[in-house]
Design a protein around this motif. Structure first.
Motif, PDB file in Angstrom:
ATOM      1  N   GLU A  17       0.863  -1.181   0.000  1.00 40.83           N
ATOM      2  CA  GLU A  17       0.000   0.000   0.000  1.00 40.83           C
ATOM      3  C   GLU A  17       0.896   1.227   0.000  1.00 40.83           C
ATOM      4  N   LEU A  18       0.594   2.158  -0.890  1.00 37.39           N
ATOM      5  CA  LEU A  18       1.409   3.371  -1.023  1.00 37.39           C
ATOM      6  C   LEU A  18       0.942   4.477  -0.100  1.00 37.39           C
ATOM      7  N   GLY A  19      -0.318   4.415   0.312  1.00 36.15           N
ATOM      8  CA  GLY A  19      -0.836   5.418   1.226  1.00 36.15           C
ATOM      9  C   GLY A  19      -2.289   5.727   0.967  1.00 36.15           C
ATOM     10  N   VAL A  20      -2.765   6.729   1.684  1.00 34.66           N
ATOM     11  CA  VAL A  20      -4.150   7.176   1.553  1.00 34.66           C
ATOM     12  C   VAL A  20      -4.169   8.698   1.450  1.00 34.66           C
ATOM     13  N   SER A  21      -5.156   9.205   0.746  1.00 35.71           N
ATOM     14  CA  SER A  21      -5.309  10.654   0.589  1.00 35.71           C
ATOM     15  C   SER A  21      -6.006  11.238   1.806  1.00 35.71           C
ATOM     16  N   LYS A  22      -6.132  12.550   1.798  1.00 34.53           N
ATOM     17  CA  LYS A  22      -6.971  13.226   2.778  1.00 34.53           C
ATOM     18  C   LYS A  22      -8.425  12.974   2.402  1.00 34.53           C
ATOM     19  N   TRP A  23      -9.315  13.238   3.327  1.00 36.60           N
ATOM     20  CA  TRP A  23     -10.747  13.137   3.045  1.00 36.60           C
ATOM     21  C   TRP A  23     -11.163  14.305   2.154  1.00 36.60           C
ATOM     22  N   HIS A  24     -12.051  14.023   1.219  1.00 39.22           N
ATOM     23  CA  HIS A  24     -12.578  15.049   0.318  1.00 39.22           C
ATOM     24  C   HIS A  24     -14.103  14.973   0.332  1.00 39.22           C
ATOM     25  N   ARG A  25     -14.747  16.081   0.652  1.00 39.63           N
ATOM     26  CA  ARG A  25     -16.216  16.131   0.669  1.00 39.63           C
ATOM     27  C   ARG A  25     -16.724  16.463  -0.736  1.00 39.63           C
ATOM     28  N   ILE A  26     -17.669  15.666  -1.211  1.00 40.89           N
ATOM     29  CA  ILE A  26     -18.301  15.918  -2.505  1.00 40.89           C
ATOM     30  C   ILE A  26     -19.639  16.599  -2.239  1.00 40.89           C
ATOM     31  N   ASN A  27     -19.714  17.892  -2.553  1.00 35.04           N
ATOM     32  CA  ASN A  27     -20.934  18.650  -2.285  1.00 35.04           C
ATOM     33  C   ASN A  27     -21.773  18.813  -3.553  1.00 35.04           C
ATOM     34  N   GLN A  28     -22.944  19.391  -3.397  1.00 38.77           N
ATOM     35  CA  GLN A  28     -23.852  19.527  -4.538  1.00 38.77           C
ATOM     36  C   GLN A  28     -23.284  20.439  -5.621  1.00 38.77           C
ATOM     37  N   PRO A  72      -6.622  11.703 -10.036  1.00 37.71           N
ATOM     38  CA  PRO A  72      -5.371  12.475 -10.107  1.00 37.71           C
ATOM     39  C   PRO A  72      -5.188  13.431  -8.916  1.00 37.71           C
ATOM     40  N   TYR A  73      -6.265  14.109  -8.523  1.00 39.61           N
ATOM     41  CA  TYR A  73      -6.194  15.038  -7.391  1.00 39.61           C
ATOM     42  C   TYR A  73      -5.838  14.303  -6.092  1.00 39.61           C
ATOM     43  N   LEU A  74      -6.517  13.204  -5.829  1.00 40.28           N
ATOM     44  CA  LEU A  74      -6.276  12.460  -4.592  1.00 40.28           C
ATOM     45  C   LEU A  74      -4.933  11.726  -4.629  1.00 40.28           C
ATOM     46  N   TRP A  75      -4.533  11.236  -5.808  1.00 40.84           N
ATOM     47  CA  TRP A  75      -3.245  10.549  -5.954  1.00 40.84           C
ATOM     48  C   TRP A  75      -2.086  11.472  -5.599  1.00 40.84           C
ATOM     49  N   GLU A 106     -17.864  12.175   2.473  1.00 38.33           N
ATOM     50  CA  GLU A 106     -16.426  12.356   2.382  1.00 38.33           C
ATOM     51  C   GLU A 106     -15.814  11.064   1.842  1.00 38.33           C
ATOM     52  N   VAL A 107     -14.885  11.226   0.903  1.00 37.55           N
ATOM     53  CA  VAL A 107     -14.232  10.076   0.285  1.00 37.55           C
ATOM     54  C   VAL A 107     -12.719  10.203   0.436  1.00 37.55           C
ATOM     55  N   GLN A 108     -12.060   9.049   0.367  1.00 37.47           N
ATOM     56  CA  GLN A 108     -10.613   8.987   0.523  1.00 37.47           C
ATOM     57  C   GLN A 108     -10.084   7.897  -0.408  1.00 37.47           C
ATOM     58  N   LEU A 109      -8.986   8.176  -1.081  1.00 36.95           N
ATOM     59  CA  LEU A 109      -8.381   7.209  -1.991  1.00 36.95           C
ATOM     60  C   LEU A 109      -7.299   6.416  -1.278  1.00 36.95           C
ATOM     61  N   LYS A 110      -7.345   5.085  -1.436  1.00 38.99           N
ATOM     62  CA  LYS A 110      -6.275   4.198  -0.982  1.00 38.99           C
ATOM     63  C   LYS A 110      -5.584   3.659  -2.227  1.00 38.99           C
ATOM     64  N   ALA A 111      -4.253   3.616  -2.199  1.00 38.80           N
ATOM     65  CA  ALA A 111      -3.495   3.203  -3.379  1.00 38.80           C
ATOM     66  C   ALA A 111      -2.481   2.123  -3.027  1.00 38.80           C
ATOM     67  N   LYS A 112      -2.408   1.114  -3.900  1.00 31.31           N
ATOM     68  CA  LYS A 112      -1.457   0.009  -3.738  1.00 31.31           C
ATOM     69  C   LYS A 112      -0.775  -0.231  -5.081  1.00 31.31           C
ATOM     70  N   LEU A 113       0.531  -0.426  -5.077  1.00 26.77           N
ATOM     71  CA  LEU A 113       1.272  -0.686  -6.309  1.00 26.77           C
ATOM     72  C   LEU A 113       1.131  -2.162  -6.690  1.00 26.77           C
ATOM     73  N   VAL A 114       0.448  -2.412  -7.799  1.00 30.95           N
ATOM     74  CA  VAL A 114       0.173  -3.769  -8.264  1.00 30.95           C
ATOM     75  C   VAL A 114       1.262  -4.274  -9.205  1.00 30.95           C
ATOM     76  N   SER A 115       1.722  -3.398 -10.098  1.00 28.26           N
ATOM     77  CA  SER A 115       2.797  -3.812 -10.997  1.00 28.26           C
ATOM     78  C   SER A 115       3.581  -2.598 -11.468  1.00 28.26           C
ATOM     79  N   ILE A 116       4.811  -2.866 -11.877  1.00 25.11           N
ATOM     80  CA  ILE A 116       5.675  -1.829 -12.422  1.00 25.11           C
ATOM     81  C   ILE A 116       6.617  -2.495 -13.416  1.00 25.11           C
ATOM     82  N   VAL A 117       6.782  -1.845 -14.559  1.00 23.16           N
ATOM     83  CA  VAL A 117       7.663  -2.383 -15.588  1.00 23.16           C
ATOM     84  C   VAL A 117       8.334  -1.223 -16.317  1.00 23.16           C
ATOM     85  N   ASN A 118       9.582  -1.467 -16.709  1.00 21.91           N
ATOM     86  CA  ASN A 118      10.332  -0.488 -17.485  1.00 21.91           C
ATOM     87  C   ASN A 118      10.207  -0.875 -18.955  1.00 21.91           C
TER      88      ASN A 118
END
Length: 153
Positions: A17-28, A72-75, A106-118
């Motif tokens: 797991e690479l981390g988690v973003s801050k909470w973001h409120r989605i308003n009208q 992109p914003y949460l990443w 409020e939503v939060q993004l969790k990210a995990k690195l699944v694969s990486i290739v050069n």
């Protein structure tokens, strides 16, 4: 925040797991602006009164693609990839929506690195992205996002 300076540093996080973003409120207002930008004015998103009285969720909900567009914003709150000439949003794969995001959630993004290739100087990474909704056991979505990075040699 995770700082990544090159391919080898990125690769050292494979399977983690690479981390988690801050909470973001989605308003009208954000929902309405997205509806205007995408020409998707379905009442379940923009008509609060009808959504409260006739809708299955008793509130308006965010567009699924609105929640994806936040990646992109949460990443950028999770990781800073340095020493690059260019970063490209390359794709999304096997995305599934688990539950709707009600207005003012409020939503939060969790990210995990699944694969990486050069790929001959271009780094292709696949990040498992999960959008968590505060105080809900089931995520809004889960799937893979693909980024291409051109690191400075």
């Amino acid at each position: 925040m995770l700082i990544i300076n090159n391919f080898e540093e990125y690769k050292s996080h494979l399977g983690k797991e690479l981390g988690v973003s801050k909470w973001h409120r989605i308003n009208q207002e954000q929902i309405n602006q997205f509806a205007d930008a995408t020409l998707d004015h379905q009442w379940i998103h923009v008509d609060r009164e009808k959504a409260e009285t006739e809708g299955p969720f008793k509130a308006t909900i965010a567009h699924g693609y609105l929640t994806i567009s936040l990646i992109p914003y949460l990443w950028k709150q999770i990781a800073e990839v340095r020493n690059i000439k260019m970063e490209i949003n390359y794709g999304i794969e096997r995305f599934k929506f688990g539950q709707p995001v009600l207005v003012d959630s409020e939503v939060q993004l969790k990210a995990k690195l699944v694969s990486i290739v050069n790929l001959r100087g271009v780094t292709k990474v696949v990040i498992e992205a999960t959008l968590v909704i505060k105080d809900h056991p089931k995520p809004a979505y889960n799937g893979d996002v693909v980024f291409l990075y051109h690191f400075i040699a």
